[in-house]
Motif scaffolding. Structure first.
Motif, short mmCIF file in Angstrom:
data_model
loop_
_atom_site.label_atom_id
_atom_site.label_comp_id
_atom_site.label_asym_id
_atom_site.label_seq_id
_atom_site.Cartn_x
_atom_site.Cartn_y
_atom_site.Cartn_z
N ARG A 65 0.82 -1.20 0.00
CA ARG A 65 0.00 0.00 0.00
C ARG A 65 0.86 1.26 0.00
NH1 ARG A 65 -0.54 -1.81 5.43
NH2 ARG A 65 0.26 -0.26 6.88
N TYR A 66 2.13 1.12 0.39
CA TYR A 66 3.05 2.25 0.36
C TYR A 66 3.69 2.46 -1.00
CZ TYR A 66 2.91 1.97 5.48
OH TYR A 66 2.50 1.96 6.78
N ALA A 67 3.55 1.52 -1.90
CA ALA A 67 4.20 1.60 -3.21
C ALA A 67 3.61 2.71 -4.08
CB ALA A 67 4.10 0.26 -3.94
N GLY A 68 2.38 3.10 -3.81
CA GLY A 68 1.71 4.09 -4.64
C GLY A 68 1.08 3.43 -5.85
N TYR A 69 0.30 4.21 -6.58
CA TYR A 69 -0.36 3.68 -7.76
C TYR A 69 0.67 3.17 -8.75
CZ TYR A 69 -3.19 3.21 -11.89
OH TYR A 69 -3.81 2.70 -13.00
N ALA A 70 0.51 1.92 -9.20
CA ALA A 70 1.40 1.30 -10.19
C ALA A 70 2.87 1.45 -9.82
CB ALA A 70 1.13 1.89 -11.58
N ASP A 71 3.17 1.43 -8.52
CA ASP A 71 4.54 1.52 -8.02
C ASP A 71 5.13 2.92 -8.11
OD1 ASP A 71 5.51 -0.70 -6.74
OD2 ASP A 71 6.79 -1.36 -8.37
N TYR A 72 4.30 3.94 -8.22
CA TYR A 72 4.78 5.32 -8.42
C TYR A 72 5.83 5.72 -7.38
CZ TYR A 72 4.88 10.39 -8.51
OH TYR A 72 5.30 11.70 -8.54
N ASN A 73 5.53 5.53 -6.10
CA ASN A 73 6.48 5.96 -5.05
C ASN A 73 7.81 5.22 -5.18
OD1 ASN A 73 4.37 7.51 -3.99
ND2 ASN A 73 3.77 5.91 -2.55
N ARG A 74 7.73 3.91 -5.42
CA ARG A 74 8.95 3.11 -5.56
C ARG A 74 9.75 3.52 -6.79
NH1 ARG A 74 8.27 -2.52 -6.10
NH2 ARG A 74 10.14 -2.90 -4.89
N LEU A 75 9.07 3.86 -7.87
CA LEU A 75 9.75 4.28 -9.09
C LEU A 75 10.45 5.63 -8.89
CD1 LEU A 75 7.02 3.10 -11.55
CD2 LEU A 75 9.39 2.29 -11.55
N CYS A 76 9.81 6.55 -8.19
CA CYS A 76 10.44 7.84 -7.90
C CYS A 76 11.71 7.64 -7.06
CB CYS A 76 9.47 8.77 -7.17
SG CYS A 76 8.19 9.45 -8.22
N ILE A 77 11.62 6.79 -6.06
CA ILE A 77 12.79 6.50 -5.23
C ILE A 77 13.89 5.88 -6.08
CG2 ILE A 77 13.66 5.09 -3.32
CD1 ILE A 77 10.83 5.44 -2.03
N SER A 78 13.53 4.99 -6.98
CA SER A 78 14.52 4.35 -7.85
C SER A 78 15.22 5.37 -8.74
CB SER A 78 13.86 3.29 -8.73
OG SER A 78 13.33 2.27 -7.93
N MET A 79 14.46 6.29 -9.31
CA MET A 79 15.07 7.32 -10.17
C MET A 79 16.03 8.18 -9.35
SD MET A 79 13.94 6.79 -13.23
CE MET A 79 14.20 8.30 -14.16
N PHE A 80 15.63 8.53 -8.13
CA PHE A 80 16.49 9.31 -7.24
C PHE A 80 17.78 8.55 -6.94
CE2 PHE A 80 17.75 9.97 -2.77
CZ PHE A 80 18.19 11.28 -2.84
N LEU A 81 17.65 7.28 -6.57
CA LEU A 81 18.84 6.49 -6.23
C LEU A 81 19.74 6.26 -7.44
CD1 LEU A 81 17.28 3.96 -3.70
CD2 LEU A 81 18.79 5.91 -3.19
N ASN A 82 19.16 6.13 -8.63
CA ASN A 82 19.98 6.02 -9.83
C ASN A 82 20.82 7.29 -10.02
OD1 ASN A 82 19.46 3.44 -11.10
ND2 ASN A 82 17.37 4.15 -11.37
N ALA A 83 20.23 8.45 -9.75
CA ALA A 83 20.96 9.71 -9.86
C ALA A 83 22.05 9.80 -8.80
CB ALA A 83 20.00 10.89 -9.75
N VAL A 84 21.74 9.36 -7.58
CA VAL A 84 22.70 9.40 -6.47
C VAL A 84 23.88 8.47 -6.73
CG1 VAL A 84 23.04 8.70 -4.06
CG2 VAL A 84 21.04 10.05 -4.68
N MET A 85 23.59 7.27 -7.21
CA MET A 85 24.63 6.22 -7.31
C MET A 85 25.24 6.10 -8.72
SD MET A 85 24.71 5.32 -4.23
CE MET A 85 25.78 3.89 -4.31
N SER A 86 24.95 7.03 -9.60
CA SER A 86 25.52 6.98 -10.95
C SER A 86 27.04 6.90 -10.89
CB SER A 86 25.10 8.21 -11.75
OG SER A 86 25.64 8.15 -13.04
N GLY A 87 27.59 6.00 -11.67
CA GLY A 87 29.04 5.82 -11.71
C GLY A 87 29.54 4.75 -10.75
#
Length: 191
Positions: A117-139
């Protein structure tokens, strides 16, 4: 109708900027943002000479970050990163939909599949976190998403803020777009 059109154009523009960063300028005739490699036929024909101008992006999705989230981000709250509260998913039978109900929980909790229930619609919250972490951990490892390193954004948090600004009003549509970017960043071309 016109306002909705401007929002869609703004969202597309952000997607392009977020993926291409300043590297798009260095792709004079290429219509790709990512490429696995220069093919053998290109190398044999001598057409691989501009191979250095092709940028290869590699992003990871929610299932990867669920198990590989850096410790320093595990106990950050959604609002601390994105400036807004996360959506709470609602379920009816097997269909999930978003609602204005929000919550503010730790990132690791949102990524946990047992708390869907915390994932958000169609995993929206989890996808936003993933995009953020991809930016943080690039390289690091095989993640390459240099939207901060290339100067497109001043920090991962400014990237997260822009991501939310352009996606938060329509998590249903945005979730599918973000999933597509993670799955296949090379499918986004420069027009």
């Amino acid at each position: 109708m016109e306002n909705n059109n401007r929002q869609n154009q703004s969202r597309r523009s952000f997607v392009k900027k977020a993926l291409a960063g300043t590297a798009a300028v260095s792709l004079p005739t290429k219509s790709v943002w990512a490429s696995v490699s220069v093919t053998a036929s290109a190398a044999a024909s001598g057409n691989g000479s501009d191979a250095n101008s092709i940028v290869q992006y590699n992003l990871e999705g929610p299932d990867y970050w669920r198990y590989n989230m850096p410790y320093e981000y595990r106990y950050k709250r959604f609002k601390d990163v994105f400036g807004v509260r996360a959506y709470k998913a609602k379920y009816h039978d097997t269909f999930s939909y978003y609602h204005a109900d929000t919550f503010n929980n730790y990132l690791y909790k949102i990524m946990d599949l047992h708390s869907s229930r915390y994932a958000g619609y169609a995993d929206y919250n989890r996808l936003c976190i993933s995009m953020f972490l991809n930016a943080v951990m690039s390289g690091q490892g095989n993640i390459y998403y240099p939207v901060v390193q290339d100067g497109s954004f001043s920090s991962p948090y400014s990237y997260a803020s822009k991501l939310i600004e352009l996606t938060y009003s329509n998590p249903a549509n945005s979730a599918y777009q973000l999933a597509s970017i993670i799955e296949n960043p090379s499918s986004y071309t420069i027009l």
